[in-house]
Design a protein around this motif. Structure first.
Motif, PDB file in Angstrom:
ATOM      1  N   ARG A 225      -2.383   0.607   2.080  1.00 59.57           N
ATOM      2  CA  ARG A 225      -1.241   1.041   1.375  1.00 59.57           C
ATOM      3  C   ARG A 225      -1.267   0.334  -0.123  1.00 59.57           C
ATOM      4  O   ARG A 225      -0.425   0.559  -0.712  1.00 59.57           O
ATOM      5  CB  ARG A 225       0.180   1.050   2.007  1.00 59.57           C
ATOM      6  CG  ARG A 225       0.234   1.820   3.343  1.00 59.57           C
ATOM      7  CD  ARG A 225       1.474   1.687   3.869  1.00 59.57           C
ATOM      8  NE  ARG A 225       2.602   2.318   3.116  1.00 59.57           N
ATOM      9  CZ  ARG A 225       3.033   3.668   3.028  1.00 59.57           C
ATOM     10  NH1 ARG A 225       2.330   4.365   3.688  1.00 59.57           N
ATOM     11  NH2 ARG A 225       3.866   3.750   2.219  1.00 59.57           N
ATOM     12  N   GLU A 237       7.617   4.654   0.018  1.00 54.77           N
ATOM     13  CA  GLU A 237       8.563   5.890   0.279  1.00 54.77           C
ATOM     14  C   GLU A 237       9.905   5.860  -0.427  1.00 54.77           C
ATOM     15  O   GLU A 237      10.437   4.850  -0.789  1.00 54.77           O
ATOM     16  CB  GLU A 237       8.658   5.995   1.601  1.00 54.77           C
ATOM     17  CG  GLU A 237       7.519   6.135   2.445  1.00 54.77           C
ATOM     18  CD  GLU A 237       7.997   6.534   3.965  1.00 54.77           C
ATOM     19  OE1 GLU A 237       9.073   6.864   4.134  1.00 54.77           O
ATOM     20  OE2 GLU A 237       6.872   6.500   4.944  1.00 54.77           O
ATOM     21  N   GLY A 241      11.807  11.088   1.297  1.00 63.27           N
ATOM     22  CA  GLY A 241      10.639  10.838   2.248  1.00 63.27           C
ATOM     23  C   GLY A 241       9.436  11.044   1.731  1.00 63.27           C
ATOM     24  O   GLY A 241       8.091  10.720   2.179  1.00 63.27           O
ATOM     25  N   THR A 243       6.221  10.069  -0.589  1.00 62.33           N
ATOM     26  CA  THR A 243       5.383   8.909  -0.755  1.00 62.33           C
ATOM     27  C   THR A 243       4.712   8.761  -2.420  1.00 62.33           C
ATOM     28  O   THR A 243       4.018   9.904  -2.857  1.00 62.33           O
ATOM     29  CB  THR A 243       4.203   8.652   0.001  1.00 62.33           C
ATOM     30  OG1 THR A 243       4.689   8.645   1.270  1.00 62.33           O
ATOM     31  CG2 THR A 243       3.267   7.464  -0.077  1.00 62.33           C
ATOM     32  N   SER A 291      10.957  -1.879  -1.437  1.00 64.67           N
ATOM     33  CA  SER A 291      11.253  -0.689  -0.547  1.00 64.67           C
ATOM     34  C   SER A 291      12.706  -0.484  -0.381  1.00 64.67           C
ATOM     35  O   SER A 291      13.307   0.712  -0.297  1.00 64.67           O
ATOM     36  CB  SER A 291      10.500  -0.893   0.894  1.00 64.67           C
ATOM     37  OG  SER A 291       8.980  -0.619   0.777  1.00 64.67           O
ATOM     38  N   ASP A 315       2.374  10.889  -7.741  1.00 61.35           N
ATOM     39  CA  ASP A 315       2.534  11.173  -6.323  1.00 61.35           C
ATOM     40  C   ASP A 315       1.346  11.165  -5.598  1.00 61.35           C
ATOM     41  O   ASP A 315       0.165  11.440  -6.213  1.00 61.35           O
ATOM     42  CB  ASP A 315       2.808  12.663  -6.421  1.00 61.35           C
ATOM     43  CG  ASP A 315       4.323  13.035  -7.214  1.00 61.35           C
ATOM     44  OD1 ASP A 315       5.311  12.307  -6.994  1.00 61.35           O
ATOM     45  OD2 ASP A 315       4.289  13.864  -8.189  1.00 61.35           O
TER      46      ASP A 315
END
Length: 370
Positions: A225, A237, A241, A243, A291, A315
């Protein structure tokens, strides 16, 4: 306007992806590409699947705009025919095994001896000499050998790269080398022998991580990631929801993100995060803070803050999303190609040279241009 490579004739004894993709891009630029195929079914990439207008997707991708002729190189007549084609060519490309190419007299240096003005290009897995010269090599084998697999995946499990990155890297170096050699020939009349190794091409692309490992004695940590050497640079995220990929490339950008996105300007000069080395050393804590901040605000607001702060946000799309990408639609990036079994849409070549438009072209049937 004239296509950039109009009048240039390419002969290619090729199969799979690396050489075909290089010569397809030469065809995109206006060259005449004659694809020489084996009588026993031709390029084996023809037979991977039938997903694109009844044809193999990889074959359509790497071979549109070419001509196909079948030549049996095991016969005298076939060799004579190939010699005649090469005699009329500006460029010759092959990705046979090193031994087979040498026995057939088709290595680049062998052809240059016979045709001093030709630009001849070999693409092999490991190069023409050294202890691995005769080993077979496909994309995933070279991904493994060049370190790409060990740089991809999770801390617990390495992973292949999801595209044919070894083939593509070799194709791109073949393309650029051929274009450079044609430019030199136009000025001096000299031909060229080009010899490319897929291993060396992909190792060039993994070099930052390889050089870091050589300097520190440790390979960079794998993460599915995040970037291993820059932070924050990875996937996060949002509250809905979705990512997204967020990328910060400088301390100035980090300070802008701390203030404009996280609403915590003091983090911009916090000793834990002030420089990139600090952020990498404390990356888990850094990502936890980011986050938490993103989860506390709406997804639309998060995107607005990122863009207003001039922080790169993207995106994370799957391939079907890419096919329907609004930017591709707005820029009319799709074009029709014809095959012996139907018509398919593909993406235009990305060159975008003034006065030259990619019109798609035709995917040749085996021996269609005999």
């Amino acid at each position: 306007m004239t296509a950039p490579l109009a009048g240039v004739v390419i002969v290619a004894v090729e199969q799979a992806i690396a050489a075909p993709l290089a010569t397809r891009h030469l065809a995109d630029l206006g060259a005449t590409v004659i694809k020489v195929e084996h009588p026993d079914g031709g390029d084996f990439a023809r037979h991977y699947d039938d997903n694109t207008a009844g044809q193999s997707t990889y074959f359509v991708w790497a071979n549109r705009g070419k001509q196909s002729v079948v030549v049996d190189l095991k016969t005298d007549a076939g060799r004579d025919r190939l010699d005649a084609l090469i005699a009329g060519a500006d460029v010759f490309v092959q990705n046979l095994s090193a031994g087979a190419a040498e026995r057939a007299g088709l290595l680049a240096h062998q052809l240059l001896d016979r045709h001093p003005t030709i630009v001849a290009c070999d693409i092999s897995g490991y190069g023409l000499d050294g202890p691995r010269a005769d080993d077979k090599a496909y994309d995933l084998a070279i991904q493994s050998e060049a370190g790409a697999v060990m740089l991809t995946g999770s801390p617990d499990e390495p992973s292949k790269v999801g595209i044919s990155i070894a083939d593509i890297s070799a194709a791109m170096y073949a393309l650029s080398s051929i274009l450079a050699a044609l430019y030199r020939r136009d000025r001096t009349g000299e031909g060229a022998a080009i010899s490319l190794s897929m291993l060396e091409c992909l190792t060039e692309w993994t070099s930052p991580q390889v050089l870091t490992a050589a300097a520190t004695g440790e390979a960079p940590a794998r993460s599915p990631r995040r970037h291993p050497m820059i932070a924050p640079y990875g996937m996060f995220e949002l509250a809905d929801g979705a990512t997204v990929l967020i990328a910060v490339q400088s301390d100035r950008e980090w300070r802008a993100m701390a203030e404009g996105v996280l609403a915590r300007p003091e983090l911009g000069n916090d000793p834990r995060f002030a420089g990139n080395r600090d952020r990498i050393a404390n990356v888990d804590e850094l990502e936890s803070i980011i986050s938490g901040a993103l989860a506390a605000i709406g997804a639309d607001e998060a995107r607005d803050r990122l863009r207003a702060s001039r922080i790169t946000v993207a995106d994370v799309r799957d391939p079907l999303d890419v096919w329907h990408h609004v930017q591709h639609a707005a820029r009319q990036r799709k074009v029709d190609v014809t095959t012996e079994t139907g018509t398919a849409q593909v993406f235009r070549a990305p060159f975008n040279i003034s006065g030259h438009t990619d019109e798609g072209g035709h995917v040749p049937a085996l021996d269609e241009h005999a």
